[in-house]
Write a protein that holds these residues in place. Structure first.
Motif, PDB file in Angstrom:
ATOM      1  N   ARG A   1       0.826  -1.229   0.000  1.00 40.91           N
ATOM      2  CA  ARG A   1       0.000   0.000   0.000  1.00 40.91           C
ATOM      3  C   ARG A   1       0.845   1.257   0.000  1.00 40.91           C
ATOM      4  O   ARG A   1       0.603   2.174  -0.770  1.00 40.91           O
ATOM      5  N   ASN A   2       1.864   1.295   0.852  1.00 45.80           N
ATOM      6  CA  ASN A   2       2.663   2.520   0.992  1.00 45.80           C
ATOM      7  C   ASN A   2       4.117   2.183   1.321  1.00 45.80           C
ATOM      8  O   ASN A   2       4.570   2.363   2.453  1.00 45.80           O
ATOM      9  N   PRO A   3       4.865   1.667   0.346  1.00 48.67           N
ATOM     10  CA  PRO A   3       6.249   1.237   0.613  1.00 48.67           C
ATOM     11  C   PRO A   3       7.135   2.373   1.117  1.00 48.67           C
ATOM     12  O   PRO A   3       8.038   2.132   1.920  1.00 48.67           O
ATOM     13  N   GLU A   4       6.854   3.611   0.685  1.00 48.73           N
ATOM     14  CA  GLU A   4       7.682   4.731   1.169  1.00 48.73           C
ATOM     15  C   GLU A   4       7.581   4.868   2.694  1.00 48.73           C
ATOM     16  O   GLU A   4       8.590   5.100   3.371  1.00 48.73           O
ATOM     17  N   LEU A   5       6.358   4.721   3.233  1.00 49.57           N
ATOM     18  CA  LEU A   5       6.173   4.867   4.691  1.00 49.57           C
ATOM     19  C   LEU A   5       6.899   3.745   5.428  1.00 49.57           C
ATOM     20  O   LEU A   5       7.584   3.963   6.438  1.00 49.57           O
TER      21      LEU A   5
END
Ligand code: APR
Length: 229
Positions: free
Chosen positions: A44-48
């Motif tokens: 969903r949100n690999p950066e986070l």
């Protein structure tokens, strides 16, 4: 040579300045596990997720082994010693211990997100989005997320019955399969538990509870064990 197995959790690294998970200022106070430590979060949100582990990696690189880590390394002079840790920091290694099983991975390694066998030792604190493994897939933290398999548990389960003594340091025993390892020890051997808030352990073994911080209690216990051996 007697075999001692030491099970450690986040509490042994607390006095090195690394937050535990479930204490008052713990990591899970500031983050939702679902947002930063699951395969779904990575999709969903690999950066986070990357940022969460980059921040923790920075803290690990600044942290130093404390007297508890250093004392455990001294046990190797007279005992066959195995550390089975839930921690992803490298403070046991930097404290001088040699035989270590990391059940939940190692934050100082990145890993291919396509082939989990491809590991890369890190010497900087961050994995960047766009940094690829040799197969061309995004590098991820070499950490076991909730819902993922725990490959090292098999080796840990194999070792437990061989222990002549078990020492549990700094774990709330909140997470399985790690928490279940204690039950695989032989019922006649002593189990030491070192923690300022002793977790509940329901074992047939003689359990010696030491309600104290690791940096105080571990060196004292190691000194006693080395003297009596
Ligand atoms: N010395 C010894 N023990 C301590 C100290 C200290 N200075 N400070 C805190 N503790 C104890 C706490 O009382 C608690 O029992 O360390 C334990 C920390 O428990 P958790 O925060 O639950 O950490 P841990 O048991 O390692 O968590 C297991 O949960 O979130 C997952 O993957 C993560 O590996 C982690 C797993």
């Amino acid at each position: 040579m007697k075999k001692i197995i030491i099970l450690t959790g986040a509490g042994i690294s607390a006095e090195s300045g690394l937050n535990t998970f479930r204490d008052a200022d713990g990591l899970w106070e500031g983050y939702n596990i679902e947002d930063v430590a699951t395969p779904e979060a990575w999709q969903r949100n690999p950066e986070l997720v990357q940022q969460f582990y980059n921040d923790r990696r920075k803290s690990v690189m600044v942290a130093q082994p404390n007297p508890a880590h250093l004392a455990l390394a001294k046990l190797e002079s007279k005992f066959e010693t195995l550390i089975i840790t839930q921690n992803i920091d490298d403070l046991h290694e930097r404290g001088g211990s040699k035989a270590i099983i990391h059940l939940h991975g190692e934050i100082m390694y990145s890993r291919s997100s396509r082939n989990p066998a491809l590991l890369y030792k890190m010497n900087s604190h961050e994995i960047k989005m766009g940094e690829m493994c040799e197969l061309g897939s995004q590098l991820r933290p070499h950490v076991v997320w909730f819902g993922e398999a725990v490959p090292m548990i098999t080796k840990a389960m194999y070792e437990m019955p061989k222990a002549d003594m078990v020492i549990l340091i700094g774990s709330s025993l909140a997470v399985y399969p790690a928490a279940g390892l204690l039950e695989l020890a032989r019922a006649d051997i002593p189990v030491y538990v070192i923690d300022p808030k002793i977790p509940s352990v329901n074992l047939p073994n003689p359990v010696i509870k030491i309600k104290e911080r690791a940096s105080i209690a571990v060196p004292l216990l190691v000194e006693k064990l080395l003297k009596n051996e």
